[in-house]
Design an enzyme around this catalytic site. Sequence first.
Site, mmCIF file in Angstrom:
data_model
loop_
_atom_site.group_PDB
_atom_site.id
_atom_site.type_symbol
_atom_site.label_atom_id
_atom_site.label_comp_id
_atom_site.label_asym_id
_atom_site.label_seq_id
_atom_site.Cartn_x
_atom_site.Cartn_y
_atom_site.Cartn_z
ATOM 1 N N HIS A 48 0.808 -1.229 0.000
ATOM 2 C CA HIS A 48 0.000 0.000 0.000
ATOM 3 C C HIS A 48 0.836 1.273 0.000
ATOM 4 C CE1 HIS A 48 -3.706 -2.251 0.313
ATOM 5 N NE2 HIS A 48 -2.936 -3.102 0.966
ATOM 6 N N HIS A 58 -7.644 -7.175 1.044
ATOM 7 C CA HIS A 58 -7.052 -6.187 1.971
ATOM 8 C C HIS A 58 -7.954 -5.982 3.201
ATOM 9 C CE1 HIS A 58 -4.923 -2.678 3.337
ATOM 10 N NE2 HIS A 58 -5.760 -1.798 2.846
ATOM 11 N N HIS A 164 -14.396 1.451 1.846
ATOM 12 C CA HIS A 164 -13.796 0.296 1.161
ATOM 13 C C HIS A 164 -14.851 -0.796 0.951
ATOM 14 C CE1 HIS A 164 -9.858 1.983 2.404
ATOM 15 N NE2 HIS A 164 -9.335 1.222 1.478
HETATM 16 N N1 LIG Z 1 -0.902 0.082 5.023
HETATM 17 C C1 LIG Z 1 -1.681 -0.042 6.096
HETATM 18 C C2 LIG Z 1 -1.167 -0.505 7.285
HETATM 19 C C3 LIG Z 1 -1.956 -0.647 8.392
HETATM 20 C C4 LIG Z 1 -3.294 -0.350 8.306
HETATM 21 C C5 LIG Z 1 -3.834 0.108 7.154
HETATM 22 C C6 LIG Z 1 -3.062 0.247 6.040
HETATM 23 C C7 LIG Z 1 -3.623 0.700 4.778
HETATM 24 O O1 LIG Z 1 -2.970 0.942 3.825
HETATM 25 C C8 LIG Z 1 -5.067 0.807 4.771
HETATM 26 C C9 LIG Z 1 -5.703 1.764 3.927
HETATM 27 N N2 LIG Z 1 -7.067 1.724 4.338
HETATM 28 C C10 LIG Z 1 -5.786 1.612 2.467
HETATM 29 O O2 LIG Z 1 -6.722 2.197 2.045
HETATM 30 O O3 LIG Z 1 -5.124 0.922 1.720
HETATM 31 ZN ZN LIG Z 2 -7.547 1.382 0.557
HETATM 32 ZN ZN LIG Z 3 -4.394 0.690 -0.145
#
Ligand SMILES: Nc1ccccc1C(=O)C[C@H](N)C(=O)O
Ligand SMILES: [Zn+2]
Ligand SMILES: [Zn+2]
Length: 215
Positions: A48, A58, A164
Amino acid sequence: MTRWIDISQRLDSNVPTWPGDTPFSYRLTWTKQMSGSVNVGQITMSTHTGTHIDAPFHFDENGKKVLELDVNLYVGPARVIHLPAMDQGAIGSIGVEDIERVDLQGVTRLLIRTGAWEERRVFPEKIPEIRPELAEYLAGRGVQLLGLDLPSVDPLDSKELPAHHALTRHHIHILEGLVLDDVPAGDYELAALPLPLADADGSPVRAVLRPLYSG
Ligand SMILES: Nc1ccccc1C(=O)C[C@H](N)C(=O)O
Ligand SMILES: [Zn+2]
Ligand SMILES: [Zn+2]
């Protein structure tokens, strides 16, 4: 022939990472000097980081993984729209009333420029969120891919991830972390293909656009 415009974040050791997530690194496993023939690199990163797509896995244990996603979603005509109110620091949310004025006739890929992530080298503290009811509205108009210039479609501290889930329920796929600063609103051809990662929850993409001239 018009030229392709790069709308991807550059991946180097300064690329901002989700707080606590794996920092980006590229290093040589072998140098040409060591191997006698070639430089061979290794990358370590979160799925991400930078410009990337989310696979439903995810946020859903039973959701599709990257390799199961249809490549056709990520290549083809796309409309870029601007939400100029957002870049004045007035961080809010993006709902039906923000999009209502936009003609979405025939738009399957919608890219939203909020301009809200101004300091690109630093992970933002707060971002505008997608209101979940926007998913139904967009799906009703035929949108299948939603891209944003933000690291998430939900608030950064959200555990429930309502946007999401709502988008996925309505078969809208998610593209995050675009760089749309210099991209005028209009119609383009998009290519933002994920890597063929069999088990992954997300994938970095190289996202590019080129203007589509109609008429
Ligand atoms: N990398 C992370 C590590 C920990 C918790 C969330 C993320 C995310 O990237 C989530 C995000 N809601 C996303 O839209 O991809
Ligand atoms: Zn996301
Ligand atoms: Zn993401």
